[in-house]
Structure formats: C-alpha cells, structure tokens
Design a protein around this motif. Structure first.
Motif, PDB file in Angstrom:
ATOM      1  N   THR A  36     -18.893  -8.448  21.979  1.00  0.00           N
ATOM      2  CA  THR A  36     -18.009  -7.919  20.182  1.00  0.00           C
ATOM      3  C   THR A  36     -18.596  -8.582  19.127  1.00  0.00           C
ATOM      4  N   MET A  37     -19.154  -8.799  18.301  1.00  0.00           N
ATOM      5  CA  MET A  37     -19.439 -10.189  17.370  1.00  0.00           C
ATOM      6  C   MET A  37     -18.573 -11.573  17.613  1.00  0.00           C
ATOM      7  N   SER A  38     -17.433 -11.332  16.942  1.00  0.00           N
ATOM      8  CA  SER A  38     -16.098 -11.941  16.938  1.00  0.00           C
ATOM      9  C   SER A  38     -16.403 -12.829  18.830  1.00  0.00           C
ATOM     10  N   ARG A  39     -16.497 -12.457  19.765  1.00  0.00           N
ATOM     11  CA  ARG A  39     -16.225 -12.886  20.891  1.00  0.00           C
ATOM     12  C   ARG A  39     -18.015 -14.104  21.316  1.00  0.00           C
ATOM     13  N   ALA A  40     -19.110 -13.129  20.499  1.00  0.00           N
ATOM     14  CA  ALA A  40     -20.154 -13.751  21.040  1.00  0.00           C
ATOM     15  C   ALA A  40     -20.507 -15.767  19.648  1.00  0.00           C
ATOM     16  N   MET A  41     -19.419 -15.027  18.417  1.00  0.00           N
ATOM     17  CA  MET A  41     -19.440 -16.544  17.672  1.00  0.00           C
ATOM     18  C   MET A  41     -18.703 -17.289  18.602  1.00  0.00           C
ATOM     19  N   VAL A  42     -17.536 -17.070  19.061  1.00  0.00           N
ATOM     20  CA  VAL A  42     -16.594 -18.038  20.301  1.00  0.00           C
ATOM     21  C   VAL A  42     -17.561 -19.043  21.319  1.00  0.00           C
ATOM     22  N   GLU A  43     -18.209 -18.401  21.182  1.00  0.00           N
ATOM     23  CA  GLU A  43     -18.859 -18.028  22.919  1.00  0.00           C
ATOM     24  C   GLU A  43     -20.158 -19.431  22.085  1.00  0.00           C
ATOM     25  N   ALA A  44     -20.898 -19.333  21.491  1.00  0.00           N
ATOM     26  CA  ALA A  44     -21.687 -20.280  20.390  1.00  0.00           C
ATOM     27  C   ALA A  44     -21.003 -21.528  20.224  1.00  0.00           C
ATOM     28  N   ILE A  45     -19.783 -21.346  19.427  1.00  0.00           N
ATOM     29  CA  ILE A  45     -18.964 -22.570  19.374  1.00  0.00           C
ATOM     30  C   ILE A  45     -18.446 -23.334  20.068  1.00  0.00           C
ATOM     31  N   ALA A  46     -17.726 -22.747  21.235  1.00  0.00           N
ATOM     32  CA  ALA A  46     -17.121 -23.342  22.317  1.00  0.00           C
ATOM     33  C   ALA A  46     -18.495 -23.841  22.773  1.00  0.00           C
ATOM     34  N   THR A  47     -19.555 -23.486  22.761  1.00  0.00           N
ATOM     35  CA  THR A  47     -20.980 -23.714  24.135  1.00  0.00           C
ATOM     36  C   THR A  47     -20.994 -25.761  23.223  1.00  0.00           C
ATOM     37  N   GLU A  48     -21.535 -25.235  21.828  1.00  0.00           N
ATOM     38  CA  GLU A  48     -21.269 -26.667  21.158  1.00  0.00           C
ATOM     39  C   GLU A  48     -20.841 -27.592  21.074  1.00  0.00           C
ATOM     40  N   MET A  49     -19.835 -26.880  21.805  1.00  0.00           N
ATOM     41  CA  MET A  49     -18.239 -28.213  20.718  1.00  0.00           C
ATOM     42  C   MET A  49     -18.220 -29.006  22.422  1.00  0.00           C
ATOM     43  N   ARG A  50     -18.291 -28.382  24.026  1.00  0.00           N
ATOM     44  CA  ARG A  50     -18.349 -28.199  24.930  1.00  0.00           C
ATOM     45  C   ARG A  50     -20.127 -29.346  24.753  1.00  0.00           C
ATOM     46  N   ASP A  51     -20.653 -29.212  24.723  1.00  0.00           N
ATOM     47  CA  ASP A  51     -21.768 -30.267  24.817  1.00  0.00           C
ATOM     48  C   ASP A  51     -22.713 -31.470  23.909  1.00  0.00           C
ATOM     49  N   ASN A  52     -21.933 -31.079  22.410  1.00  0.00           N
ATOM     50  CA  ASN A  52     -21.249 -32.685  21.488  1.00  0.00           C
ATOM     51  C   ASN A  52     -19.904 -32.340  20.921  1.00  0.00           C
ATOM     52  N   ASP A  53     -19.416 -33.647  20.858  1.00  0.00           N
ATOM     53  CA  ASP A  53     -18.171 -34.377  21.000  1.00  0.00           C
ATOM     54  C   ASP A  53     -18.036 -34.321  19.546  1.00  0.00           C
ATOM     55  N   GLU A  54     -18.981 -34.088  18.744  1.00  0.00           N
ATOM     56  CA  GLU A  54     -19.191 -34.761  17.232  1.00  0.00           C
ATOM     57  C   GLU A  54     -18.443 -33.528  16.634  1.00  0.00           C
ATOM     58  N   VAL A  55     -18.137 -32.023  17.098  1.00  0.00           N
ATOM     59  CA  VAL A  55     -18.913 -30.660  16.809  1.00  0.00           C
ATOM     60  C   VAL A  55     -17.351 -30.206  16.569  1.00  0.00           C
ATOM     61  N   PHE A  56     -16.633 -30.213  15.983  1.00  0.00           N
ATOM     62  CA  PHE A  56     -14.775 -29.848  14.878  1.00  0.00           C
ATOM     63  C   PHE A  56     -14.962 -28.798  14.062  1.00  0.00           C
ATOM     64  N   VAL A  57     -13.592 -27.709  14.742  1.00  0.00           N
ATOM     65  CA  VAL A  57     -12.825 -26.733  13.827  1.00  0.00           C
ATOM     66  C   VAL A  57     -12.417 -27.342  12.695  1.00  0.00           C
ATOM     67  N   MET A  58     -12.028 -26.119  11.797  1.00  0.00           N
ATOM     68  CA  MET A  58     -10.960 -26.812  10.866  1.00  0.00           C
ATOM     69  C   MET A  58     -10.911 -25.558  10.067  1.00  0.00           C
ATOM     70  N   GLY A  59      -9.849 -25.159   9.517  1.00  0.00           N
ATOM     71  CA  GLY A  59      -9.178 -23.878   8.514  1.00  0.00           C
ATOM     72  C   GLY A  59      -7.856 -23.746   8.994  1.00  0.00           C
ATOM     73  N   GLU A  60      -7.888 -22.520   8.061  1.00  0.00           N
ATOM     74  CA  GLU A  60      -6.859 -21.603   7.739  1.00  0.00           C
ATOM     75  C   GLU A  60      -6.200 -20.644   9.009  1.00  0.00           C
ATOM     76  N   ASP A  61      -5.422 -20.947   9.628  1.00  0.00           N
ATOM     77  CA  ASP A  61      -4.644 -20.159  11.083  1.00  0.00           C
ATOM     78  C   ASP A  61      -5.978 -19.959  11.664  1.00  0.00           C
ATOM     79  N   VAL A  62      -7.440 -20.540  12.270  1.00  0.00           N
ATOM     80  CA  VAL A  62      -7.976 -20.974  12.799  1.00  0.00           C
ATOM     81  C   VAL A  62      -6.854 -21.427  13.817  1.00  0.00           C
ATOM     82  N   ALA A  63      -6.039 -22.323  14.558  1.00  0.00           N
ATOM     83  CA  ALA A  63      -6.104 -22.737  15.735  1.00  0.00           C
ATOM     84  C   ALA A  63      -4.880 -21.787  17.279  1.00  0.00           C
ATOM     85  N   ASP A  64      -4.029 -21.914  16.202  1.00  0.00           N
ATOM     86  CA  ASP A  64      -2.601 -21.250  16.754  1.00  0.00           C
ATOM     87  C   ASP A  64      -2.828 -19.254  16.951  1.00  0.00           C
ATOM     88  N   TYR A  65      -3.838 -19.070  15.429  1.00  0.00           N
ATOM     89  CA  TYR A  65      -3.339 -18.081  15.194  1.00  0.00           C
ATOM     90  C   TYR A  65      -5.522 -16.729  15.871  1.00  0.00           C
TER      91      TYR A  65
END
Length: 346
Positions: free
Chosen positions: A19-48
C-alpha cells in the motif's frame, strides 16, 4: 490503446505489493537507518503510528528519541523542525491535515521556505513537511482540502504529490535526501487504510531496495492520441478509470500524472498536447487561481498553436461540504471526467 506506466518495469521486478502507506514508511525507515540525522515528529506519529498509517512501526525500531509525539501546537513543532534542519538535522514533520497549515503558516512560509534565501544561502533547510490531503470521506471543510496550489504558489518549497506506492517510496527517498524543504502531500484515500478503502491502482509492486524518483518528471500513465488528461493524486485514478471506459467507444485519452508540482514537468504536458491538440486538467484543489489555470497558461504560452480545445475540472470556489451528496457534487468524479473527455473529443 493503454500502456504501462513509465516506471512499471521497475515496479514489476518484484511481486511484492505494498500500500502507499507501507511504501512511505519503508522509505522513511531506510533513510533513518542510513542517516542518524533523520527523525520524525508530529501529532500521533509515535504510539499511534500516524492516523493515516504514515509512520506505523517506526517507534518500535527507532524509539522515542527519533520518533516523537508532540503537543497540539503546529507552530511550535514545525518551528522546531525548521530549527533542527538549519542545525544539520533532517526532520520529517507531519502536519496531520493540510487544512491546519493556517496556524503554522508563519513557520512554514516565512521560515521553512525563506530562510535559505534570507540568509543569502548560508543555511539550508533540509526537511520534509509531510501532510494528508483530500476529501471523499465526508470530513467537511476543515479536514478535506488538498491545497496543492497554495504551496506551489509560494516560492521556496518543493511540492510532491504521489498517486501510488511505487512513486511514493521513490519520491520519499528523494525528498528526505533533498537539501531544500519539501512538502510531501499524500492523499488519504490512496493510503490503503481499512476504514477508508483505496481505488485498486495505488497498491503497486515496490522493490525492496531503495530507489529515487527525480522531482520534475511527470509519468504518462496511459498513452492515447485523442485527448490529454493531466492530473495528480486521487484523480489520476479517476482519470484512468474514465479513459478505460471511453476506450470501449474508440476514444483514446492520454493520462499524465504530474507527481510533483514544484518543479513542474511542463515539457511532458506540451509533448502530449502537440499530439492530441486537446487538454483536460483535473484537480481536487479549488478552481480559481490554482493548478488547473497554471497548467493551461503554460500550454498557452509555449504551444498555443497546438491547443485546439481545453477544459478544466476542479473544486468550485466553496468550502468542502460535509454532506456526502454535496461533497460528491463538488468533487470531480469518474463520470465527470469521462463526460469532459467525450465533449473535447466531439
């Protein structure tokens, strides 16, 4: 005659469908593994995991230092993201609904978009502002807009609008790696959520490995010779449905998915119009002063002699209605697109 998307061969290298949501998450996760400077912030992005599943699973892998829920203050956390980006980080800040841009517009436009310019190029702002757009699920005028044109109109920000999983992953990799601010606008209806079913098209083959899709390259989703249809987001799929229906009557529409508004691939549009002579622009944003008018103006400026007829379909200049019947009335549907193509072809 229809054809595969330009990127279909790469998408077909794997039978894995995302799905499009899973594809987006996969890209974000890859970039976070490759670069410690990448992080995510927002409302309900963590637990939810994001209310549209845009960050699902990231907290488990990366923890709360890199996947941060924030207070309900868009001004505060988008401002924090701008500061982090200027300090060398690569934040991904999620604005839950694009409609909420108003409370943080000073941070978005006077800081995120302008700080490189205002500093004479001495600082960059490498951040992604990720936000949900679009209606068709009856959430009224403050949760259902697209506002593509609002952000594209204001210089300093790149504007990305994927329509399927393959594009979403590649464009997300490109966005995170870009040294300029990128507004990544995903349509809720395309994310593959159980409670908000998508059309069939957004779920595509997606390679396991990382790949990028350059900004400013539209994709011809369907080849045709009679009418050029230009769209983005959800309405790419509605245009494709209309084109396939009309093909049974011998009308061949060419469907172009813009993929990015800033930069805009004008040349692909012009090439198609030179062939068909007829242009239909379909948009879920408001009609006046918007994307439809900009695209038509560019074609008129550069290829007026080739343009025989032109139409546009967009949201009329009213707030998005709450009632389903009224929302359906203002939002161009497959039948509306088919009717417009047929009228242009006659």
């Amino acid at each position: 005659m229809s054809t595969e998307p330009q990127d279909a061969s790469k998408a077909k290298e794997t039978e894995r469908q995302l799905t499009m949501s899973r594809a987006m998450v996969e890209a974000i996760a890859t970039e976070m593994r490759d670069n410690d400077e990448v992080f995510v912030m927002g409302e309900d992005v963590a637990d939810y995991g994001g209310i549209f599943s845009s960050t699902t699973g990231l907290l488990d892998e990366f923890g709360r230092d890199r996947v941060m829920d924030v207070p309900i203050s868009e001004t505060a956390f988008i401002g924090a993201a701008v500061g982090a980006a200027m300090s060398g980080m690569r934040p991904i800040a999620e604005l839950m609904f694009v409609d909420f841009f108003g409370v943080a517009m000073d941070q978005i436009y006077n800081n995120m978009a302008k700080n490189t310019y205002m500093s004479g190029g001495s600082v960059s702002v490498p951040m992604v502002l990720m936000t949900a757009v679009g209606g068709t699920y009856n959430d009224a005028g403050q949760h259902s807009q697209t506002l593509y044109g609002t952000f594209a109109h204001l210089p300093g920000m790149k504007v990305v609008v994927p329509s399927n999983a393959y594009d979403a992953k590649g464009l997300m990799h490109t966005a995170i790696r870009d040294d300029d601010p990128v507004v990544f606008m995903f349509h809720k209806r395309l994310m593959g959520l159980g409670w908000m079913p998508s059309p069939t098209g957004p779920k595509t083959g997606v390679p396991m490995e990382a790949y990028t899709i350059p900004f400013g390259e539209a994709d011809v989703k369907r080849v045709g010779s009679d009418v050029t249809v230009v769209s983005l987001g959800l309405h790419v799929h509605r245009a494709l449905e209309a084109a396939e229906d009309l093909a049974e009557d011998g009308i061949e529409a060419e469907v172009i998915d813009l993929r990015t508004l800033v930069p805009l691939d004008t040349e692909t549009i012009l090439e198609s119009v030179r062939k068909t002579g007829k242009l239909l622009v379909v948009d879920e944003d408001y009609q006046s002063f918007g994307v439809t008018g900009e695209i038509i103006a560019r074609v008129a400026e550069h290829s007026l002699d080739d343009l025989k007829e032109v139409r546009r379909l967009a949201i009329p200049d009213v707030p998005i209605p709450y009632a389903r019947s009224l929302e359906d009335e203002v939002n161009p549907g497959t039948a509306d697109i088919a009717e417009a193509i047929r009228e242009l072809h006659e």
